[in-house]
Design a protein around this motif. Structure first.
Motif, PDB file in Angstrom:
ATOM      1  N   MET A   1      79.233   0.825  20.076  1.00 53.87           N
ATOM      2  CA  MET A   1      79.395  -0.493  19.454  1.00 53.87           C
ATOM      3  C   MET A   1      78.184  -0.854  18.600  1.00 53.87           C
ATOM      4  SD  MET A   1      82.399  -1.564  20.090  1.00 53.87           S
ATOM      5  CE  MET A   1      82.298  -3.295  19.612  1.00 53.87           C
ATOM      6  N   VAL A   2      76.974  -0.503  19.062  1.00 53.91           N
ATOM      7  CA  VAL A   2      75.769  -0.742  18.260  1.00 53.91           C
ATOM      8  C   VAL A   2      75.832   0.074  16.962  1.00 53.91           C
ATOM      9  CG1 VAL A   2      73.277  -0.378  18.159  1.00 53.91           C
ATOM     10  CG2 VAL A   2      74.309  -1.379  20.204  1.00 53.91           C
ATOM     11  N   CYS A   3      76.265   1.318  17.068  1.00 52.98           N
ATOM     12  CA  CYS A   3      76.419   2.152  15.864  1.00 52.98           C
ATOM     13  C   CYS A   3      77.441   1.540  14.909  1.00 52.98           C
ATOM     14  CB  CYS A   3      76.845   3.564  16.243  1.00 52.98           C
ATOM     15  SG  CYS A   3      75.580   4.548  17.068  1.00 52.98           S
ATOM     16  N   ALA A   4      78.531   0.993  15.464  1.00 53.59           N
ATOM     17  CA  ALA A   4      79.546   0.355  14.627  1.00 53.59           C
ATOM     18  C   ALA A   4      78.971  -0.849  13.885  1.00 53.59           C
ATOM     19  CB  ALA A   4      80.739  -0.068  15.485  1.00 53.59           C
ATOM     20  N   ALA A   5      78.145  -1.652  14.575  1.00 52.05           N
ATOM     21  CA  ALA A   5      77.536  -2.816  13.938  1.00 52.05           C
ATOM     22  C   ALA A   5      76.601  -2.394  12.801  1.00 52.05           C
ATOM     23  CB  ALA A   5      76.771  -3.635  14.979  1.00 52.05           C
ATOM     24  N   LEU A   6      75.807  -1.340  13.034  1.00 49.69           N
ATOM     25  CA  LEU A   6      74.897  -0.858  11.992  1.00 49.69           C
ATOM     26  C   LEU A   6      75.666  -0.289  10.800  1.00 49.69           C
ATOM     27  CD1 LEU A   6      72.176   0.903  14.185  1.00 49.69           C
ATOM     28  CD2 LEU A   6      71.948  -1.237  12.909  1.00 49.69           C
ATOM     29  N   LEU A   7      76.758   0.415  11.062  1.00 42.77           N
ATOM     30  CA  LEU A   7      77.564   0.958   9.970  1.00 42.77           C
ATOM     31  C   LEU A   7      78.212  -0.161   9.163  1.00 42.77           C
ATOM     32  CD1 LEU A   7      78.754   3.386   8.501  1.00 42.77           C
ATOM     33  CD2 LEU A   7      80.619   3.398  10.167  1.00 42.77           C
ATOM     34  N   ALA A   8      78.692  -1.189   9.862  1.00 42.54           N
ATOM     35  CA  ALA A   8      79.286  -2.331   9.157  1.00 42.54           C
ATOM     36  C   ALA A   8      78.245  -3.007   8.258  1.00 42.54           C
ATOM     37  CB  ALA A   8      79.859  -3.329  10.163  1.00 42.54           C
ATOM     38  N   LEU A   9      77.028  -3.173   8.765  1.00 46.19           N
ATOM     39  CA  LEU A   9      75.970  -3.806   7.981  1.00 46.19           C
ATOM     40  C   LEU A   9      75.630  -2.992   6.741  1.00 46.19           C
ATOM     41  CD1 LEU A   9      73.756  -5.945   7.625  1.00 46.19           C
ATOM     42  CD2 LEU A   9      72.296  -4.550   9.113  1.00 46.19           C
ATOM     43  N   THR A  10      75.412  -1.690   6.915  1.00 47.90           N
ATOM     44  CA  THR A  10      75.056  -0.852   5.763  1.00 47.90           C
ATOM     45  C   THR A  10      76.228  -0.713   4.806  1.00 47.90           C
ATOM     46  OG1 THR A  10      75.614   1.131   7.057  1.00 47.90           O
ATOM     47  CG2 THR A  10      73.306   0.437   7.022  1.00 47.90           C
ATOM     48  N   GLY A  11      77.460  -0.742   5.326  1.00 51.82           N
ATOM     49  CA  GLY A  11      78.634  -0.688   4.454  1.00 51.82           C
ATOM     50  C   GLY A  11      78.745  -1.918   3.575  1.00 51.82           C
ATOM     51  N   VAL A  12      78.475  -3.078   4.149  1.00 52.56           N
ATOM     52  CA  VAL A  12      78.495  -4.323   3.361  1.00 52.56           C
ATOM     53  C   VAL A  12      77.392  -4.304   2.309  1.00 52.56           C
ATOM     54  CG1 VAL A  12      78.102  -6.812   3.483  1.00 52.56           C
ATOM     55  CG2 VAL A  12      79.581  -5.699   5.172  1.00 52.56           C
ATOM     56  N   MET A  13      76.207  -3.814   2.675  1.00 52.09           N
ATOM     57  CA  MET A  13      75.116  -3.701   1.704  1.00 52.09           C
ATOM     58  C   MET A  13      75.503  -2.787   0.542  1.00 52.09           C
ATOM     59  SD  MET A  13      71.920  -3.306   4.386  1.00 52.09           S
ATOM     60  CE  MET A  13      70.835  -2.679   3.106  1.00 52.09           C
TER      61      MET A  13
END
Length: 388
Positions: free
Chosen positions: A366-378
């Motif tokens: 879940m932490v990896c998913a949150a980081l991927l979502a953040l970098t994807g939005v960036m």
């Protein structure tokens, strides 16, 4: 059968030239053996008495060695030529496997052997891609890269699960000697390679007035790639959070669909923009990650592994093309992409070791998913800003 236009030699009409087949043969055993060891390093370390955190740290150090040597690989290639550089890369991988046979000092032998093997693989992964243009005529380069990419992806897909099976079947010394022998099988193909790499037509030495923009653009592309490949490495090295004995089938599913995703994404790039394909890939990986975090062993998790693998393959294919565009050079883009690939796999050792030990698989994913979502939005915001 007649050929219209200017007469072509047999070599000009072929994509699978002897030189390209030689590079593919080397990649099959070089990549396959490396990931055979990558997927088993943590488990092998535990069998030798190390904790999962310590073994995961060794995995990360090995990937640091892979990354550190990569910028030096083109220099070695220009000085020594492909044949000697391939000999050096394969020799280091073989020595690394042979060194691990000495089990008297488990941490020292595992660490030194992993570093030496990592240096060899770091050279191999850069030179393998760089030599491909010298094996075919320029108009056949795309298909040649496709064959090479299929070989490396297949070698990775086979090496990881087979490594887990062999580690549980053979004694440790037998496993290391087999790895040593597999690397040696690649050596004869070096004779089919060109003695010197064909000079690049790209202007790699010209001044770059937009260096800062290129660096920022590369970063926006590579941040989500690094997270996706960290997840890829965590599943390879630690499994999807289920008992080890049943993890192989899930890893195989992810690997196979990573190949499928990479091929289909590459084909779609002729019709759709790389940005669109990249965003689709990120969303697919996110879906797979969240489902992996909440599902237990069963057909649902098996399907999730397929979705996750497909998304990772899609991100790989689209991000490589975007790196070429953002870097302004296929050579620079390739080095940046390969370094990010290996940094992601190396970081997986720390994420998996600490995450699975202290948080558990669910929270880690879940932490990896949150980081991927953040970098994807960036990434999406950066592309939108550039277009506007």
């Amino acid at each position: 059968m007649t050929v219209s236009g200017a007469a072509q030699s047999p070599e000009e009409q072929r994509t699978l030239t002897p030189a390209l087949l030689g590079v593919m043969w080397i990649a099959l055993f070089g990549f396959g053996t490396f990931f055979l060891n990558y997927a088993t390093l943590v488990t092998a370390g535990q069998h030798m008495g190390l904790t999962s955190v310590t073994a995961g740290a060794v995995l990360t150090i090995m990937m640091i060695a892979v990354v550190v040597v990569q910028p030096l690989a083109p220099l070695l290639n220009s000085r020594l030529g492909p044949r000697l550089v391939f000999c050096t890369a394969l020799g280091l991988q073989a020595i690394g496997n042979l060194f691990k046979v000495m089990t008297g000092y488990p941490l020292a032998t595992l660490l030194i052997g992993s570093i030496v093997g990592g240096l060899g693989f770091g050279i191999l992964v850069v030179i393998g891609t760089a030599v491909v243009p010298s094996t075919v005529e320029p108009r056949r380069l795309g298909r040649a890269l496709g064959f090479f990419g299929a070989t490396t992806a297949t070698a990775t897909a086979i090496g990881a699960p087979v490594g887990l099976w062999l580690l549980n079947t053979l004694p440790t010394i037998g496993f290391r000697l087999l790895s040593f022998g597999l690397v040696l099988l690649a050596l004869p193909a070096i004779l089919a390679l060109p003695r010197r790499q064909r000079a690049s037509t790209q202007d790699d030495g010209s001044p770059q007035p937009k260096t800062r923009t290129r660096v920022v653009g590369l970063g926006m592309v590579l941040f989500p790639v690094a997270i996706a490949l960290t997840v890829f490495g965590v599943v390879l090295a630690f499994g999807p959070g289920i008992p080890e004995v049943s993890a192989v089938a899930y890893i195989v599913s992810m690997q196979v669909f990573a190949i499928v995703g990479r091929f289909l994404a590459s084909a779609s790039l002729d019709r759709y923009s790389a940005v669109t394909v990249m965003i689709i890939g990120i969303i697919t990986v996110l879906t797979g990650l969240i489902l992996t975090a909440v599902l237990s062993a069963g057909w649902g998790l098996m399907l999730t592994m397929m979705v996750l693998g497909f998304g990772i393959g899609t991100v790989q294919a689209s991000s490589l093309l975007l790196c070429f565009e953002q870097a302004g050079s296929a050579n620079r883009g390739s080095v940046a992409w390969n370094m990010t690939f290996d940094i992601g796999l190396g970081f997986a050792g720390v994420v998996g070791g600490l995450g699975f030990t202290h948080w558990g698989p669910t929270t880690t994913f879940m932490v990896c998913a949150a980081l991927l979502a953040l970098t994807g939005v960036m990434f999406a915001l950066y592309i939108r800003t550039r277009k506007s």
